[in-house]
Design a protein around this motif. Structure first.
Motif, PDB file in Angstrom:
ATOM      1  N   VAL A 239       0.858  -1.186   0.000  1.00  0.00           N
ATOM      2  CA  VAL A 239       0.000   0.000   0.000  1.00  0.00           C
ATOM      3  C   VAL A 239       0.895   1.237   0.000  1.00  0.00           C
ATOM      4  O   VAL A 239       2.095   1.162   0.291  1.00  0.00           O
ATOM      5  CB  VAL A 239      -0.936   0.040   1.222  1.00  0.00           C
ATOM      6  N   VAL A 240       0.304   2.384  -0.292  1.00  0.00           N
ATOM      7  CA  VAL A 240       1.031   3.653  -0.263  1.00  0.00           C
ATOM      8  C   VAL A 240       0.389   4.526   0.803  1.00  0.00           C
ATOM      9  O   VAL A 240      -0.752   4.971   0.658  1.00  0.00           O
ATOM     10  CB  VAL A 240       0.996   4.364  -1.628  1.00  0.00           C
ATOM     11  N   LEU A 241       1.112   4.760   1.888  1.00  0.00           N
ATOM     12  CA  LEU A 241       0.604   5.544   3.004  1.00  0.00           C
ATOM     13  C   LEU A 241       0.901   7.021   2.765  1.00  0.00           C
ATOM     14  O   LEU A 241       2.060   7.406   2.585  1.00  0.00           O
ATOM     15  CB  LEU A 241       1.238   5.079   4.312  1.00  0.00           C
ATOM     16  N   CYS A 242      -0.144   7.832   2.782  1.00  0.00           N
ATOM     17  CA  CYS A 242      -0.020   9.239   2.399  1.00  0.00           C
ATOM     18  C   CYS A 242      -0.538  10.172   3.485  1.00  0.00           C
ATOM     19  O   CYS A 242      -1.448   9.820   4.237  1.00  0.00           O
ATOM     20  CB  CYS A 242      -0.815   9.509   1.117  1.00  0.00           C
ATOM     21  N   ASP A 243       0.058  11.377   3.530  1.00  0.00           N
ATOM     22  CA  ASP A 243      -0.555  12.469   4.272  1.00  0.00           C
ATOM     23  C   ASP A 243      -1.068  13.474   3.254  1.00  0.00           C
ATOM     24  O   ASP A 243      -1.124  13.186   2.056  1.00  0.00           O
ATOM     25  CB  ASP A 243       0.410  13.076   5.291  1.00  0.00           C
ATOM     26  N   ALA A 244      -1.432  14.661   3.712  1.00  0.00           N
ATOM     27  CA  ALA A 244      -2.071  15.621   2.813  1.00  0.00           C
ATOM     28  C   ALA A 244      -1.154  16.079   1.695  1.00  0.00           C
ATOM     29  O   ALA A 244      -1.628  16.501   0.636  1.00  0.00           O
ATOM     30  CB  ALA A 244      -2.562  16.830   3.615  1.00  0.00           C
ATOM     31  N   VAL A 245       0.156  16.039   1.889  1.00  0.00           N
ATOM     32  CA  VAL A 245       1.064  16.599   0.890  1.00  0.00           C
ATOM     33  C   VAL A 245       1.915  15.538   0.195  1.00  0.00           C
ATOM     34  O   VAL A 245       2.935  15.844  -0.405  1.00  0.00           O
ATOM     35  CB  VAL A 245       1.969  17.682   1.525  1.00  0.00           C
ATOM     36  N   ASN A 247       0.843  13.645  -2.373  1.00  0.00           N
ATOM     37  CA  ASN A 247       0.517  13.869  -3.789  1.00  0.00           C
ATOM     38  C   ASN A 247       0.544  12.626  -4.669  1.00  0.00           C
ATOM     39  O   ASN A 247       0.491  12.730  -5.898  1.00  0.00           O
ATOM     40  CB  ASN A 247       1.421  14.957  -4.389  1.00  0.00           C
ATOM     41  N   TYR A 248       0.604  11.441  -4.057  1.00  0.00           N
ATOM     42  CA  TYR A 248       0.380  10.216  -4.830  1.00  0.00           C
ATOM     43  C   TYR A 248      -1.129  10.015  -4.949  1.00  0.00           C
ATOM     44  O   TYR A 248      -1.841  10.036  -3.942  1.00  0.00           O
ATOM     45  CB  TYR A 248       1.016   9.017  -4.121  1.00  0.00           C
ATOM     46  N   LYS A 249      -1.609   9.811  -6.172  1.00  0.00           N
ATOM     47  CA  LYS A 249      -3.053   9.699  -6.397  1.00  0.00           C
ATOM     48  C   LYS A 249      -3.452   8.349  -7.001  1.00  0.00           C
ATOM     49  O   LYS A 249      -4.548   8.203  -7.527  1.00  0.00           O
ATOM     50  CB  LYS A 249      -3.513  10.828  -7.325  1.00  0.00           C
ATOM     51  N   GLY A 250      -2.562   7.372  -6.943  1.00  0.00           N
ATOM     52  CA  GLY A 250      -2.837   6.076  -7.541  1.00  0.00           C
ATOM     53  C   GLY A 250      -3.839   5.246  -6.764  1.00  0.00           C
ATOM     54  O   GLY A 250      -4.329   5.639  -5.699  1.00  0.00           O
ATOM     55  N   LYS A 251      -4.093   4.052  -7.254  1.00  0.00           N
ATOM     56  CA  LYS A 251      -5.156   3.206  -6.703  1.00  0.00           C
ATOM     57  C   LYS A 251      -4.800   2.621  -5.337  1.00  0.00           C
ATOM     58  O   LYS A 251      -5.670   2.135  -4.609  1.00  0.00           O
ATOM     59  CB  LYS A 251      -5.490   2.081  -7.679  1.00  0.00           C
ATOM     60  N   TYR A 252      -3.517   2.659  -4.947  1.00  0.00           N
ATOM     61  CA  TYR A 252      -3.115   2.062  -3.672  1.00  0.00           C
ATOM     62  C   TYR A 252      -2.929   3.117  -2.575  1.00  0.00           C
ATOM     63  O   TYR A 252      -2.365   2.847  -1.528  1.00  0.00           O
ATOM     64  CB  TYR A 252      -1.828   1.244  -3.860  1.00  0.00           C
ATOM     65  N   ARG A 253      -3.424   4.323  -2.818  1.00  0.00           N
ATOM     66  CA  ARG A 253      -3.329   5.420  -1.864  1.00  0.00           C
ATOM     67  C   ARG A 253      -4.159   5.139  -0.613  1.00  0.00           C
ATOM     68  O   ARG A 253      -5.324   4.746  -0.695  1.00  0.00           O
ATOM     69  CB  ARG A 253      -3.820   6.699  -2.540  1.00  0.00           C
ATOM     70  N   VAL A 254      -3.545   5.353   0.547  1.00  0.00           N
ATOM     71  CA  VAL A 254      -4.234   5.216   1.834  1.00  0.00           C
ATOM     72  C   VAL A 254      -3.919   6.451   2.674  1.00  0.00           C
ATOM     73  O   VAL A 254      -2.760   6.738   2.966  1.00  0.00           O
ATOM     74  CB  VAL A 254      -3.778   3.949   2.597  1.00  0.00           C
ATOM     75  N   MET A 255      -4.952   7.196   3.053  1.00  0.00           N
ATOM     76  CA  MET A 255      -4.784   8.306   3.990  1.00  0.00           C
ATOM     77  C   MET A 255      -4.809   7.701   5.394  1.00  0.00           C
ATOM     78  O   MET A 255      -5.858   7.496   5.994  1.00  0.00           O
ATOM     79  CB  MET A 255      -5.889   9.328   3.786  1.00  0.00           C
ATOM     80  N   TYR A 256      -3.639   7.436   5.911  1.00  0.00           N
ATOM     81  CA  TYR A 256      -3.492   6.585   7.088  1.00  0.00           C
ATOM     82  C   TYR A 256      -3.592   7.319   8.428  1.00  0.00           C
ATOM     83  O   TYR A 256      -3.691   6.695   9.491  1.00  0.00           O
ATOM     84  CB  TYR A 256      -2.132   5.888   7.024  1.00  0.00           C
ATOM     85  N   SER A 257      -3.535   8.649   8.426  1.00  0.00           N
ATOM     86  CA  SER A 257      -3.321   9.408   9.658  1.00  0.00           C
ATOM     87  C   SER A 257      -4.360   9.136  10.744  1.00  0.00           C
ATOM     88  O   SER A 257      -4.018   9.011  11.922  1.00  0.00           O
ATOM     89  CB  SER A 257      -3.283  10.906   9.353  1.00  0.00           C
ATOM     90  N   ARG A 385      -2.125  18.988   9.936  1.00  0.00           N
ATOM     91  CA  ARG A 385      -2.520  17.801  10.690  1.00  0.00           C
ATOM     92  C   ARG A 385      -3.988  17.446  10.437  1.00  0.00           C
ATOM     93  O   ARG A 385      -4.325  16.311  10.113  1.00  0.00           O
ATOM     94  CB  ARG A 385      -2.301  18.040  12.186  1.00  0.00           C
ATOM     95  N   HIS A 386      -4.872  18.434  10.568  1.00  0.00           N
ATOM     96  CA  HIS A 386      -6.295  18.143  10.422  1.00  0.00           C
ATOM     97  C   HIS A 386      -6.656  17.758   8.999  1.00  0.00           C
ATOM     98  O   HIS A 386      -7.483  16.866   8.770  1.00  0.00           O
ATOM     99  CB  HIS A 386      -7.125  19.361  10.855  1.00  0.00           C
ATOM    100  N   TRP A 387      -6.041  18.408   8.022  1.00  0.00           N
ATOM    101  CA  TRP A 387      -6.389  18.099   6.641  1.00  0.00           C
ATOM    102  C   TRP A 387      -5.800  16.773   6.171  1.00  0.00           C
ATOM    103  O   TRP A 387      -6.186  16.263   5.125  1.00  0.00           O
ATOM    104  CB  TRP A 387      -5.993  19.252   5.724  1.00  0.00           C
ATOM    105  N   SER A 388      -4.890  16.204   6.947  1.00  0.00           N
ATOM    106  CA  SER A 388      -4.397  14.857   6.639  1.00  0.00           C
ATOM    107  C   SER A 388      -5.382  13.777   7.087  1.00  0.00           C
ATOM    108  O   SER A 388      -5.245  12.616   6.722  1.00  0.00           O
ATOM    109  CB  SER A 388      -3.034  14.620   7.310  1.00  0.00           C
ATOM    110  N   PHE A 389      -6.369  14.155   7.887  1.00  0.00           N
ATOM    111  CA  PHE A 389      -7.408  13.207   8.294  1.00  0.00           C
ATOM    112  C   PHE A 389      -8.481  13.026   7.218  1.00  0.00           C
ATOM    113  O   PHE A 389      -9.249  12.068   7.256  1.00  0.00           O
ATOM    114  CB  PHE A 389      -8.082  13.677   9.589  1.00  0.00           C
TER     115      PHE A 389
END
Length: 583
Positions: A239-245, A247-257, A385-389
């Motif tokens: 998987v690809v663990l992302c925060d708000a910045v 900028n990976y937009k692929g199918k394995y993107r996870v907003m993990y925060s 921080r909040h926008w990464s949620f």
């Protein structure tokens, strides 16, 4: 039986020298380097030679390294002994000969205090060594980690970019105890270049590892890189663990925060075997339950964010993933790990109750409303921080000044972006950061595509958050640490007059109802004649409560018990107890 020193930093250096293949040592006499010399001379791995003149020793090392094709280490005592290495190290620098100069030193605090033989080695002539590191005595776990990073970095530099000399200034405690019977095994970090052999991600018979690509702040991704990452995830069940910045937009993107930030619950998906670390500084929660990390970046530098790094791949990210896609072409992966993350993320998103009127509530109700293909800038810390949620549309690029992580230029950065694009540029920012960079709004070139969402709570709300050191001080933190009461004390007219005089369209809200009524106009894709500033007045107590809610959406018995023990015993006593239990 050998008797080795009990000085941990010296033992760590010797252990890593063995891992990095450095076995030839030229020792010069002295007291300060007794712990090092007495240990290597008793270890059968090392070939130790003697030279009582340090100048001669350095040149001997040059000849020895060239003839053998191996790095050679030097060891000397305190005072001017080390100065005599300089001519030989200069020779090594220009001929790119891998010489490791280990100069032993007293406690660095003695320098300049009229102690005998305490000289300053913090700066070396630029053409004498490629790198110089100051290695302290180890007293704590953080010291141990720091020494490990310093020593790995120094030893890797010997063979980097065509070889060359390196300096280690090794602090000694002058211990004369030699009770250790075996050199300890310590973590070694290796650098992999494009032409080197690549380590395996996992054996073919075991594809049960949890693998995650962690992306910090990252520039816009090319289609080729995104496709290579997606293919890697497909092969390796990653998987690809992302925060708000990220900028990976692929199918394995996870907003993990949101999942990872829980204080009373630890999700099994956060127990990761291998993290592949991309990008730069992240503003989100750093995962703590990670077994191993690989860093991928063309700079080839050690960036041990997770304190578990074992490799640094000195290459472009696309090259790394293409190589592993080729190596893993026969792996028939699945998406079970991705599905597990998605289940956890959905579960916690559904658990979010009605939040107080706060940055978090605003992010929750604005993220999905931002127009496609716009650009979003976020102030640090609280806004980021909040926008990464909460996730935005995949077409939106997100940025924040996470490099220096200061509040200085958030408005200016967004302004600069807006001047070179016709896309809408949004900025979400707190009041202290906004006023800190207020003058940039008066720039004569401001365009009408800039839209600023100002969250005004009249205080540095970062210092009122539950996980900040100042939180326990309560109102005592307000006047000086959190800088309460500046900039008009949440004046309803200050920003309004300033903005309108500069040609901005000004709107404001002080309640949820007002905000929901006005936000559609603020985010509208319809071109406006003027740049816009939307000032939202909230209370810091609501900000604090929001974070508390988001951090405690679920409770597990195990984590609750640990937290309870910490509250009774304190961190220092917990560490002492762990040491006792390990014995």
């Amino acid at each position: 039986m050998a008797n080795f020193t009990d000085e941990k930093n010296t033992l760590m250096l010797i252990s890593l020298m063995k891992k990095h293949g450095i076995k030839k040592v030229i020792a010069s006499p002295g007291t300060t380097n007794v712990a090092f010399v007495a240990t290597v001379q008793q270890d059968e791995y090392f070939e130790v030679f003697s030279a009582y003149d340090e100048r001669s020793a350095a040149y001997m090392a040059c000849g020895m390294a060239v003839e053998s094709g191996e790095p050679v280490a030097l060891s000397c005592t305190q005072a001017t002994a080390s100065r005599n290495y300089l001519s030989g190290l200069t020779e090594a620098y220009y001929r790119k000969i891998p010489i490791l100069a280990i100069t032993s030193t007293q406690h660095l605090g003695r320098i300049g205090q009229n102690f005998q033989q305490a000289i300053d080695r913090s700066i070396q002539p630029v053409d004498s060594v490629k790198l110089s590191v100051q290695v302290p005595v180890i007293h704590s776990e953080d010291d141990e980690w720091y020494c490990n990073v310093l020593l790995n970095r120094a030893l890797l530099e010997l063979r980097r970019n065509g070889n060359g000399p390196v300096h280690i200034n090794l602090t000694t405690a002058y211990s004369m105890e030699f009770p250790v019977r075996e050199i300890p095994k310590v973590r070694v970090i290796r650098r992999i270049g494009f032409l080197d052999s690549f380590p395996t991600v996992y054996p073919k018979i075991d594809i049960s590892k949890k693998i995650a690509i962690f992306v910090g702040a990252h520039k816009k991704w090319s289609n080729e890189l995104e496709e290579a990452v997606d293919e890697f995830c497909q092969h390796y069940n990653a998987v690809v663990l992302c925060d708000a910045v990220s900028n990976y937009k692929g199918k394995y993107r996870v907003m993990y925060s949101l999942v990872a930030s829980q204080r009373q619950y630890h999700s099994p998906v956060c127990d990761i075997d291998l993290v592949i670390h991309l990008g730069d500084v992240s503003g989100a929660f750093i995962l703590s339950s990670v077994k191993e990390t690989w860093r991928v970046n063309p700079d080839g530098e050690i960036r041990d964010t997770f304190k578990k790094q074992t490799y640094v791949f000195a290459m472009e990210e696309e090259v790394f993933f293409q190589r592993y896609n080729q190596l893993g072409k026969d792996y028939v992966g699945d998406d079970s790990y991705l599905r597990a993350w998605r289940i956890e993320c959905d579960k916690f998103n559904q658990k979010i109750p009605e939040l107080p009127f706060s940055n978090g509530w605003i992010a929750q109700h604005t993220a999905e409303a931002l127009p496609k293909k716009s650009i979003l800038h976020l102030g640090i810390y609280n806004s980021l921080r909040h926008w990464s949620f909460f996730d935005v549309d995949e077409s939106i690029m997100e940025y924040s000044n996470t490099g220096g992580f200061g509040i200085d230029g958030c408005v200016s950065a967004a302004l600069g972006a807006s001047l070179v694009t016709d896309k809408l540029v949004f900025l979400v920012i707190g009041d202290l950061a906004f006023f800190y960079d207020l003058n940039s709004m008066a720039n004569r070139d401001v365009k009408n595509n800039l839209r600023i969402l100002l969250i005004n709570n009249g205080i540095g709300t970062e210092f009122k958050n539950p996980d900040n050191r100042a939180y326990k001080l309560g109102s005592l933190a307000n006047p000086y640490i959190a800088a309460e009461g500046h900039n008009g004390k949440k004046s309803k007219n200050l920003v309004k007059h300033y903005a309108e005089d500069l040609g901005f369209l000004y709107i404001s809200a002080s309640t949820k109802e007002e905000f929901l009524k006005k936000i559609p106009n603020f985010v509208s894709n319809t071109p406006k004649e003027h740049p816009v500033i939307f000032e939202v007045f909230i209370n810091t107590e609501d900000e604090t409560e929001t974070l508390h809610i988001l951090y405690n959406l679920e409770t597990s018995v195990t984590v609750s018990a640990k937290n309870l023990a910490k509250s009774f015993l304190g961190d220092s006593n917990i560490k002492k107890l762990k040491k006792i239990l390990r014995k």
